[in-house]
Design a protein around this motif. Structure first.
Motif, mmCIF file in Angstrom:
data_model
loop_
_atom_site.group_PDB
_atom_site.id
_atom_site.type_symbol
_atom_site.label_atom_id
_atom_site.label_comp_id
_atom_site.label_asym_id
_atom_site.label_seq_id
_atom_site.Cartn_x
_atom_site.Cartn_y
_atom_site.Cartn_z
ATOM 1 N N ARG A 13 3.112 -77.453 -53.769
ATOM 2 C CA ARG A 13 3.745 -78.232 -53.166
ATOM 3 C C ARG A 13 4.950 -78.432 -54.307
ATOM 4 N NH1 ARG A 13 -1.414 -81.591 -52.361
ATOM 5 N NH2 ARG A 13 -1.691 -80.961 -50.184
ATOM 6 N N LEU A 14 4.753 -78.327 -55.445
ATOM 7 C CA LEU A 14 5.723 -78.556 -56.543
ATOM 8 C C LEU A 14 6.844 -77.230 -56.602
ATOM 9 C CD1 LEU A 14 3.624 -79.434 -59.567
ATOM 10 C CD2 LEU A 14 5.470 -80.955 -58.686
ATOM 11 N N TYR A 15 6.305 -76.262 -56.083
ATOM 12 C CA TYR A 15 7.155 -75.225 -55.908
ATOM 13 C C TYR A 15 8.096 -74.990 -54.902
ATOM 14 C CZ TYR A 15 8.389 -70.238 -54.397
ATOM 15 O OH TYR A 15 8.913 -68.947 -54.285
ATOM 16 N N TRP A 16 7.438 -75.762 -53.581
ATOM 17 C CA TRP A 16 8.165 -75.771 -52.430
ATOM 18 C C TRP A 16 9.003 -76.954 -52.471
ATOM 19 C CZ3 TRP A 16 9.758 -72.264 -49.159
ATOM 20 C CH2 TRP A 16 8.960 -71.063 -49.233
ATOM 21 N N LEU A 17 8.643 -78.091 -53.328
ATOM 22 C CA LEU A 17 9.574 -79.036 -53.237
ATOM 23 C C LEU A 17 10.982 -78.697 -54.132
ATOM 24 C CD1 LEU A 17 10.194 -82.337 -53.579
ATOM 25 C CD2 LEU A 17 9.190 -82.393 -55.681
ATOM 26 N N GLY A 18 10.545 -77.850 -55.190
ATOM 27 C CA GLY A 18 11.815 -77.169 -55.879
ATOM 28 C C GLY A 18 12.689 -76.282 -54.803
ATOM 29 N N ARG A 19 12.066 -75.532 -54.163
ATOM 30 C CA ARG A 19 12.928 -74.689 -53.466
ATOM 31 C C ARG A 19 13.481 -75.363 -52.230
ATOM 32 N NH1 ARG A 19 10.956 -68.745 -51.918
ATOM 33 N NH2 ARG A 19 13.107 -68.766 -50.954
ATOM 34 N N TYR A 20 12.930 -76.323 -51.534
ATOM 35 C CA TYR A 20 13.717 -77.377 -50.437
ATOM 36 C C TYR A 20 14.849 -78.222 -51.168
ATOM 37 C CZ TYR A 20 10.126 -76.056 -46.879
ATOM 38 O OH TYR A 20 9.448 -75.640 -45.921
ATOM 39 N N THR A 21 14.538 -78.591 -51.927
ATOM 40 C CA THR A 21 15.773 -79.326 -52.844
ATOM 41 C C THR A 21 16.886 -78.701 -53.084
ATOM 42 O OG1 THR A 21 14.706 -79.441 -54.879
ATOM 43 C CG2 THR A 21 14.219 -81.507 -53.514
ATOM 44 N N GLU A 22 16.627 -77.439 -53.706
ATOM 45 C CA GLU A 22 17.472 -76.434 -54.111
ATOM 46 C C GLU A 22 18.347 -75.901 -52.885
ATOM 47 O OE1 GLU A 22 19.716 -74.423 -57.218
ATOM 48 O OE2 GLU A 22 18.701 -76.193 -57.278
ATOM 49 N N ARG A 23 17.587 -75.726 -51.663
ATOM 50 C CA ARG A 23 18.043 -74.993 -50.648
ATOM 51 C C ARG A 23 19.217 -76.041 -50.182
ATOM 52 N NH1 ARG A 23 14.047 -73.253 -46.503
ATOM 53 N NH2 ARG A 23 13.263 -71.846 -47.989
ATOM 54 N N ALA A 24 18.664 -77.397 -50.186
ATOM 55 C CA ALA A 24 19.583 -78.458 -49.426
ATOM 56 C C ALA A 24 20.945 -78.584 -50.262
ATOM 57 C CB ALA A 24 18.813 -80.022 -49.591
ATOM 58 N N TYR A 25 20.655 -78.500 -51.963
ATOM 59 C CA TYR A 25 21.807 -78.676 -52.786
ATOM 60 C C TYR A 25 22.857 -77.512 -52.445
ATOM 61 C CZ TYR A 25 24.322 -78.928 -56.932
ATOM 62 O OH TYR A 25 25.312 -78.861 -57.905
ATOM 63 N N LEU A 26 22.335 -76.302 -52.309
ATOM 64 C CA LEU A 26 23.253 -75.243 -52.329
ATOM 65 C C LEU A 26 23.775 -75.009 -50.958
ATOM 66 C CD1 LEU A 26 21.513 -72.477 -54.524
ATOM 67 C CD2 LEU A 26 23.223 -73.655 -54.892
#
Length: 233
Positions: A13-26
């Motif tokens: 969940r931590l890993y995908w939290l990082g991926r999803y937030t970065e995806r939204a940001y980028l």
């Protein structure tokens, strides 16, 4: 920082939290770039943007349609709303790990987007800056208030890997992709148990300036395939 053990489920969940937030940001960053071209009267290749992220779109779509699909369409996994929803779902399940303050920034991002969705036809891309600001606050909050080095590292793994994926999809220069990968390498010793060392070494070898050519579809497909295998989560 401490060395508290993290379960496999929480690590995922931590890993995908990082991926999803970065995806939204980028995605917000990419969208602003396209919007600036549109305002300057330059030709905007919406079809190529759509090809990079999916799903495929018509070449002659107008900007409002394009923005709607990639901001508000909940059925599009590449939309900003889908990324924020994925981030929020994981953040809620991690409330005890990341703390309520960090969670609140994700939820404020979701609420801000929901407010904009109510007048979707009227908004400009500049109004999305509020969401970018909330995401930056989330990233800062994680660094300041999350005292588990492993938890911070796993979120960073997700962010770096998503950044590699997105920048390669949009054919960024070698120097940009190399810088992101080198940043990832600085963190791999925090929790080597989740690192796929074979994929990491293979990606490192293939990511050299002489071989780097994202206009080569075979090379690009190989690199995107490897980057999503860099961690075992």
């Amino acid at each position: 920082m401490n060395k508290i053990a993290i379960s496999d489920a929480k690590a995922n969940r931590l890993y995908w939290l990082g991926r999803y937030t970065e995806r939204a940001y980028l995605s917000l960053h990419m969208l602003r770039r396209y919007f600036d071209l549109y305002l300057d009267g330059d030709p905007v290749d919406f079809a190529t943007y759509a090809k990079n992220l999916g799903p495929a779109q018509a070449k002659d779509m107008d900007f409002k349609t394009f923005a709607s699909v990639y901001i508000f369409d909940k059925k599009n996994p590449s939309s900003i709303v889908s990324s924020l929803t994925g981030a929020n779902d994981n953040a809620i399940l991690l409330r005890e790990v990341i703390k309520s303050e960090s969670l609140s920034y994700i939820q404020m991002s979701v609420c801000a987007l929901e407010r904009l969705a109510q007048r979707e036809d009227e908004i400009t891309v500049n109004e999305l800056q509020e969401i970018t600001d909330h995401l930056l606050s989330f990233f800062g909050s994680i660094e300041e208030r999350l005292y588990s080095d492993k938890a911070v590292a796993i979120i960073r793994y997700g962010r770096f890997i998503e950044s590699l994926d997105m920048h390669m999809r949009f054919n960024y220069d070698f120097e940009v992709v190399r810088e992101v990968f080198d940043s990832l390498l600085h963190w791999v010793d925090i929790d080597e148990s989740v690192i796929n060392k074979y994929s990491m070494e293979k990606f490192d070898v293939m990511l050299n300036e002489s071989a780097y050519e994202l206009n080569d579809s075979v090379y690009k497909t190989q690199m995107l395939g490897i980057v999503n295998k860099l961690v075992n989560l």
